[in-house]
Design an enzyme around this catalytic site. Structure first.
Site, PDB file in Angstrom:
ATOM      1  N   CYS A 136      14.088  39.538 -29.873  1.00 13.96           N
ATOM      2  CA  CYS A 136      13.384  39.560 -28.584  1.00 13.96           C
ATOM      3  C   CYS A 136      14.377  39.658 -27.440  1.00 13.96           C
ATOM      4  O   CYS A 136      15.013  38.662 -27.073  1.00 13.96           O
ATOM      5  CB  CYS A 136      12.514  38.315 -28.435  1.00 13.96           C
ATOM      6  SG  CYS A 136      11.613  38.246 -26.869  1.00 13.96           S
ATOM      7  N   CYS A 139      13.447  37.512 -24.428  1.00 17.15           N
ATOM      8  CA  CYS A 139      13.733  36.089 -24.633  1.00 17.15           C
ATOM      9  C   CYS A 139      15.221  35.777 -24.508  1.00 17.15           C
ATOM     10  O   CYS A 139      15.611  34.783 -23.879  1.00 17.15           O
ATOM     11  CB  CYS A 139      13.256  35.647 -26.019  1.00 17.15           C
ATOM     12  SG  CYS A 139      11.562  36.076 -26.434  1.00 17.15           S
ATOM     13  N   ASP A 140      16.064  36.605 -25.118  1.00 20.98           N
ATOM     14  CA  ASP A 140      17.466  36.240 -25.303  1.00 20.98           C
ATOM     15  C   ASP A 140      18.470  37.144 -24.602  1.00 20.98           C
ATOM     16  O   ASP A 140      19.672  36.870 -24.639  1.00 20.98           O
ATOM     17  CB  ASP A 140      17.793  36.216 -26.810  1.00 20.98           C
ATOM     18  CG  ASP A 140      16.934  35.218 -27.566  1.00 20.98           C
ATOM     19  OD1 ASP A 140      16.646  34.148 -26.995  1.00 20.98           O
ATOM     20  OD2 ASP A 140      16.550  35.495 -28.718  1.00 20.98           O
TER      21      ASP A 140
END
Length: 321
Positions: A136, A139-140
């Site tokens: 992701c 997300c990261d």
């Protein structure tokens, strides 16, 4: 064999399921949650979380899920550790069967079974998950500002991830098994024109390499599928972008699904094509797939279920009497 009936039942846990449980419990629906094989969902394998609102410092995914579960229990949700293996949505109340032999029924059902990122299945991929390996970018990606990263894949997901990361990383290398991409043409054009993106064709990821103290990715071993030649590529992180698979097999033939397997809902609601059955989180959301959007959909599902129960189940009982 034990049987449990609930006005509102939630199948699956994670941000969507736990939030639905909190709101359903506050509405005095006395919800029952059947948590499934992986209570907490994908955040249970996520380390640092710094984009969930309300926390100034970085928090851990498992801790966040533990707090949500505790809040749902505190509100009055009954937690059941079971895995639903069969459902019948053709009759009311809805019927569900657990792996352990227990049976369940409910007036309203909230589905929050989520989706899983597809992985390559490499032992090294699993070893570095959360330590330089992610599925992701949203997300990261923030953790790789100014660093070099690799994206594996060739569809829309991979190109979207690569373009997103190109705004953060110093260099993005897309590794694809074929000599052409499957992504939409307009997205391919954007990718090829981006000065920070490079593509390696006809190659697969053979191994992710790095250190152990602390765990960190340092380079990849690539294999050319036409020549068999192997090479090494230095990188700070790798994003596996070969798609997601929603956990919807249980509902095949009973609920409307998109071609991708995600559950269809009425736009602006969480209502599926079966009245009284609602879907929340990544099981229906193939675009955003974030903890905060899943939580929002969980809230919507509980409110939708509460209103549906008030308008329908009470009338049915009065008619029966």
């Amino acid at each position: 064999m034990a049987h449990t009936h609930a006005r509102a039942m939630i199948v699956g846990s994670g941000p969507a399921g736990y939030t639905a449980a909190i709101y359903a419990a506050r509405a005095l629906l006395e919800p029952v949650m059947v948590s499934g094989f992986q209570p907490g969902g994908q955040l249970m394998i996520t380390t640092d979380v710094e984009n969930y609102p309300g926390f100034a410092d970085v928090i851990q995914g498992p801790w966040l899920m533990e707090q949500m579960r505790a809040q749902a229990e505190h509100m009055g949700t009954r937690m059941v550790s079971d895995h639903i293996s069969k459902v019948d949505l053709s009759q009311r109340p809805f019927r569900l069967w657990g792996d352990g032999g227990e049976t369940y029924s409910c007036d309203a059902l909230i589905i929050a079974t989520g989706a899983q990122a597809k992985w390559l299945g490499l032992p090294s991929e699993q070893a570095f998950q959360g330590f330089g390996v992610s599925a992701c970018a949203t997300c990261d990606g923030f953790f790789f500002r100014g660093k070099e990263v690799v994206v594996v894949g060739g569809g829309n997901t991979a190109v979207e991830e690569a373009l997103y990361l190109a705004n953060l990383a110093s260099k993005v290398t897309l590794v694809h098994r074929r000599d052409s991409l499957r992504a939409e043409k307009v997205m391919q054009d954007r990718l090829f024109k981006h000065p920070k993106v490079e593509v390696i064709w006809d190659s697969e990821l053979a191994e992710i390499c790095g250190g152990t103290q602390p765990p960190s990715v340092t380079h990849l071993r690539l294999r050319n599928l036409k020549t068999g030649a192997e090479s090494e590529l230095r990188t700070d992180g790798v994003f596996i972008a070969i798609g997601h698979k929603p956990a919807t097999e249980l509902f095949a033939g009973q609920l409307a699904m998109r071609d991708s397997g995600y559950l269809e809902v009425t736009p602006g609601t969480t209502q599926t094509n079966v009245p009284g059955v609602f879907a929340a989180g990544d099981v229906t959301d193939e675009h955003y797939r974030q903890a905060v959007t899943a939580a929002g959909l969980g809230c919507m599902a509980a409110l939708d279920a509460e209103r549906w129960l008030a308008a329908n189940v009470s009338e049915q009982r009065q008619a029966a009497e």
